[in-house]
Design a protein around this motif. Sequence first.
Motif, PDB file in Angstrom:
ATOM      1  N   THR A 196      -5.430   4.318  -4.433  1.00  0.00           N
ATOM      2  CA  THR A 196      -4.755   3.200  -3.778  1.00  0.00           C
ATOM      3  C   THR A 196      -5.779   2.143  -3.389  1.00  0.00           C
ATOM      4  O   THR A 196      -5.591   0.952  -3.652  1.00  0.00           O
ATOM      5  N   ALA A 205      -2.391   0.674 -10.807  1.00  0.00           N
ATOM      6  CA  ALA A 205      -2.506   2.036 -10.285  1.00  0.00           C
ATOM      7  C   ALA A 205      -2.368   3.072 -11.405  1.00  0.00           C
ATOM      8  O   ALA A 205      -3.146   4.032 -11.477  1.00  0.00           O
ATOM      9  N   ALA A 211       0.826  -1.210   0.000  1.00  0.00           N
ATOM     10  CA  ALA A 211       0.000   0.000   0.000  1.00  0.00           C
ATOM     11  C   ALA A 211       0.866   1.268   0.000  1.00  0.00           C
ATOM     12  O   ALA A 211       0.555   2.226  -0.711  1.00  0.00           O
ATOM     13  N   VAL A 247       2.424   1.895  -3.508  1.00  0.00           N
ATOM     14  CA  VAL A 247       1.366   2.247  -4.466  1.00  0.00           C
ATOM     15  C   VAL A 247       0.887   3.672  -4.192  1.00  0.00           C
ATOM     16  O   VAL A 247       0.766   4.495  -5.109  1.00  0.00           O
ATOM     17  N   TYR A 248       0.646   3.988  -2.927  1.00  0.00           N
ATOM     18  CA  TYR A 248       0.214   5.339  -2.560  1.00  0.00           C
ATOM     19  C   TYR A 248       1.262   6.379  -2.969  1.00  0.00           C
ATOM     20  O   TYR A 248       0.928   7.413  -3.554  1.00  0.00           O
TER      21      TYR A 248
END
Length: 91
Positions: A40, A68, A19, A22-23
Amino acid sequence: MTQQTNEIRNLEDLYQVYAGPVYGYLLRMSGDSALADDLTAETFYQAILGLDGFAGRSSIKTWLLRIARYLYIRRSQRDRRHTSLEALEDQ
């Protein structure tokens, strides 16, 4: 089934590990923390839906970042179309 696929069967672990990256990727692309947070969550939702389609030809991180990126581009296109329609309505 690949070793990577076995590793990502535990969805909580998948989220915990990936996470943040990706964020961060989405935040760098968008410059908007709320949008990055939103996308996300959507990335992991789409990943769960497509988990059976993950063939293991790339790393899990690469696969998630690809999802993403696709979601960010799709959202940007949608927002541009929405803005264009609003401009036409104002005229």
